[in-house]
Design a protein around this motif. Structure first.
Motif, short mmCIF file in Angstrom:
data_model
loop_
_atom_site.label_atom_id
_atom_site.label_comp_id
_atom_site.label_asym_id
_atom_site.label_seq_id
_atom_site.Cartn_x
_atom_site.Cartn_y
_atom_site.Cartn_z
N ILE A 264 13.30 -69.51 -30.01
CA ILE A 264 12.27 -70.27 -30.70
C ILE A 264 12.85 -71.20 -31.76
CG2 ILE A 264 10.32 -68.70 -30.26
CD1 ILE A 264 10.67 -67.74 -33.14
N ILE A 265 14.13 -71.03 -32.10
CA ILE A 265 14.72 -72.04 -32.99
C ILE A 265 15.79 -72.83 -32.24
CG2 ILE A 265 14.33 -71.22 -35.34
CD1 ILE A 265 16.92 -69.73 -35.26
N GLU A 266 15.83 -74.10 -32.58
CA GLU A 266 16.79 -75.02 -31.96
C GLU A 266 17.27 -75.96 -33.06
OE1 GLU A 266 17.67 -75.28 -28.63
OE2 GLU A 266 16.10 -74.17 -27.58
N ASN A 267 18.30 -76.71 -32.76
CA ASN A 267 18.70 -77.77 -33.68
C ASN A 267 17.56 -78.79 -33.79
OD1 ASN A 267 21.32 -77.29 -34.66
ND2 ASN A 267 22.09 -77.59 -32.57
N ARG B 65 22.80 -75.71 -41.51
CA ARG B 65 22.41 -76.35 -40.25
C ARG B 65 20.94 -76.70 -40.34
NH1 ARG B 65 24.60 -71.54 -38.72
NH2 ARG B 65 26.73 -71.64 -37.96
N TYR B 66 20.55 -77.84 -39.80
CA TYR B 66 19.16 -78.26 -39.86
C TYR B 66 18.45 -77.80 -38.59
CZ TYR B 66 15.24 -81.17 -41.31
OH TYR B 66 14.00 -81.62 -41.70
N LEU B 67 17.58 -76.81 -38.74
CA LEU B 67 16.95 -76.16 -37.58
C LEU B 67 15.45 -76.37 -37.57
CD1 LEU B 67 18.82 -72.73 -37.79
CD2 LEU B 67 19.53 -74.79 -36.57
N THR B 68 14.85 -76.18 -36.40
CA THR B 68 13.40 -76.36 -36.27
C THR B 68 12.82 -75.26 -35.39
OG1 THR B 68 13.55 -78.75 -36.55
CG2 THR B 68 11.63 -77.95 -35.37
N LEU B 69 11.66 -74.74 -35.81
CA LEU B 69 10.92 -73.81 -34.94
C LEU B 69 10.29 -74.67 -33.86
CD1 LEU B 69 9.05 -71.49 -37.48
CD2 LEU B 69 11.25 -71.13 -36.38
N ARG B 70 10.49 -74.30 -32.61
CA ARG B 70 10.07 -75.19 -31.53
C ARG B 70 8.57 -75.53 -31.59
NH1 ARG B 70 10.32 -70.69 -26.62
NH2 ARG B 70 8.49 -69.58 -27.35
#
Ligand code: ATP
Ligand code: MG
Length: 420
Positions: free
Chosen positions: A41-44, A72-77
């Motif tokens: 569920i997390i990606e760059n 790191r800059y991450l995003t919840l999809r």
């Protein structure tokens, strides 16, 4: 403590319908040779910026992005397709099969104003038909969405489709649309005014009445499509008609993500609300290539599971699983023998509950009645002493004494009867 705004617990009494949706999707999609995929569920953050597009609502204002301990800059999809495309590339799925048909069901995250049918953590069921450019694959995925809705007893839906052409056609059209809308700039709603410079196509999707009126005479995307786009779209329509799938062509339908080309479609309920879209999808022939993979034309959709649930929950009646047998141990004098009984019930797949409340026999029997058990197995002091179990049938009030060593035989004999 409360769950975060826009997030929800799915409680035990609700989970059965979720499992039913999962099972239904799995059954239909497996039959059509789709395999389930589960991605993190997390990606760059970059994955979503590059695929969904910088000027879309999702990337612009809806993403949950943060820096982790290592900066790191991450995003919840916020959606599934970008992650599936990334997984397809990083696992080199294209080496094994030319065509990959995948499906998923999982949570997505968008920072939006929570309301009916709109949450911050919600779930999407989605499919991706990866590696085919034929219009028939567009129709296959649309048909599968409808099949799933129908199997879940949703019969009132509207299918809207449109062709949004390719990047070149869209950029030529965008120039003309901008020229036209600039004339009326001050009459547009604020959102649309802002979009004039960033994402003018999305203005077509505006719900604002005044903006809608202005759009009536705006140039149409259709006029900018070349032969290939038109042919693709006509083929899709031809197949849909052959299948008797009713559709409406909505020339304003552009969808909120940058990666689509050619076919875009939505399945809506006929409820009048901004949350009436159950399913959105389209073709994305460039996405995988754009993310660094081989050129792989693809098409897919995502259904919002919470919205689907709102639409079908009254139609679906599920049988609740109840515990047919209650094992009562009054006064909590636990004896190792209870394990032997449990093993027999497991073997015959009979649902059971062990009452470890420690309360007296009457109370335990009452509880069994309330939870609609069929039988109580009583292991009290007398029973232990003389190596038997008292069996009480709650409906007929018949009581039997069965010796420990005869229990297996007894259950084998009554198993069919108690399961009905
Ligand atoms: P909307 O028009 O509701 O904003 P969208 O175009 O942003 O939808 P997609 O990105 O196409 O939606 O997602 C597909 C489906 O996922 C939607 O049709 C909807 O059913 C569901 N969905 C999208 N956002 C949410 C949300 N915040 N809460 C619940 N369901 C959602
Ligand atoms: Mg949205």
């Amino acid at each position: 403590m409360q769950a975060l705004r826009g997030t929800k617990d799915i409680l035990p009494h609700e989970i059965m319908i979720w499992q039913h949706i999962y099972d239904t999707a799995k059954e239909i999609l497996t039959l059509h040779n789709y395999s389930e995929i589960r991605t993190p569920i997390i990606e760059n953050n970059e994955l979503f910026e590059r695929s969904i597009g910088n000027y879309t609502d999702i990337v612009n204002k809806e993403m949950y992005s943060f820096r982790d301990q290592n900066n790191r800059y991450l995003t919840l999809r916020p959606e599934g397709t970008a992650s599936v495309a990334r997984a397809f590339i990083s696992n080199k799925l294209y080496l094994e099969n030319k065509v990959n048909k995948l499906w998923y069901l999982g949570p997505m995250f968008r920072y939006e104003r929570p309301q009916k049918g709109r949450q911050r953590q919600f779930h999407q069921l989605g499919i991706e038909y990866i590696g085919c450019e034929q219009p028939i694959s567009d129709v296959e995925v649309i048909r599968l969405a409808i099949k799933i809705l129908k199997r879940l007893r949703l019969t009132e839906y509207i299918l809207e489709i449109n062709s949004i052409g390719n990047t070149k056609e869209r950029s030529q059209y965008t120039i003309k649309l901008k020229d036209y809308l600039n004339i009326y700039k001050h009459d547009l709603d604020v959102d649309s005014q802002n979009r004039l410079d960033t994402n003018p196509l999305r203005i077509l999707d505006s719900k604002n009445q005044k903006t809608k009126e202005i759009l009536i005479n705006a140039p149409k995307l259709k006029q900018f499509l070349d032969k290939k786009s038109i042919k693709h779209f006509n083929e899709v329509c031809k197949h849909l008609s052959y299948l008797n799938i009713k559709y409406t062509i909505n020339e304003q339908l552009v969808r909120g993500l940058d990666y689509y080309n050619y076919t875009a479609f939505e399945l809506k309920t006929n409820e009048k609300s901004n949350q009436n879209t159950l399913c959105g999808g389209g073709r994305y022939d460039q996405l995988i290539n754009q993310l660094g993979g081989p050129s792989t034309p693809s098409v897919g959709w995502a259904i919002g599971v919470e919205r689907l649930l709102l639409a079908v929950k009254d139609q679906i009646k599920l049988k609740t699983i109840r515990n047919i047998i209650h094992i009562l141990i009054p006064g909590n004098k636990i004896h190792l023998k209870v394990w032997d009984i449990i093993k027999i019930l497991e073997e015959y797949k009979i649902n059971f509950e062990v009452d470890l409340s420690g309360s007296n026999l009457n109370k335990q029997i009452k509880k069994a009645y309330i939870s609609k058990a069929k039988i109580c197995l009583i292991i009290g002091e007398n029973e232990l002493k003389d190596e038997y179990i008292t069996i009480k049938w709650l409906e007929t009030k018949i009581q039997q004494k069965i010796k420990f060593h005869q229990l297996r035989k007894y259950f084998k004999y009554i198993k069919k009867e108690i399961k009905t």
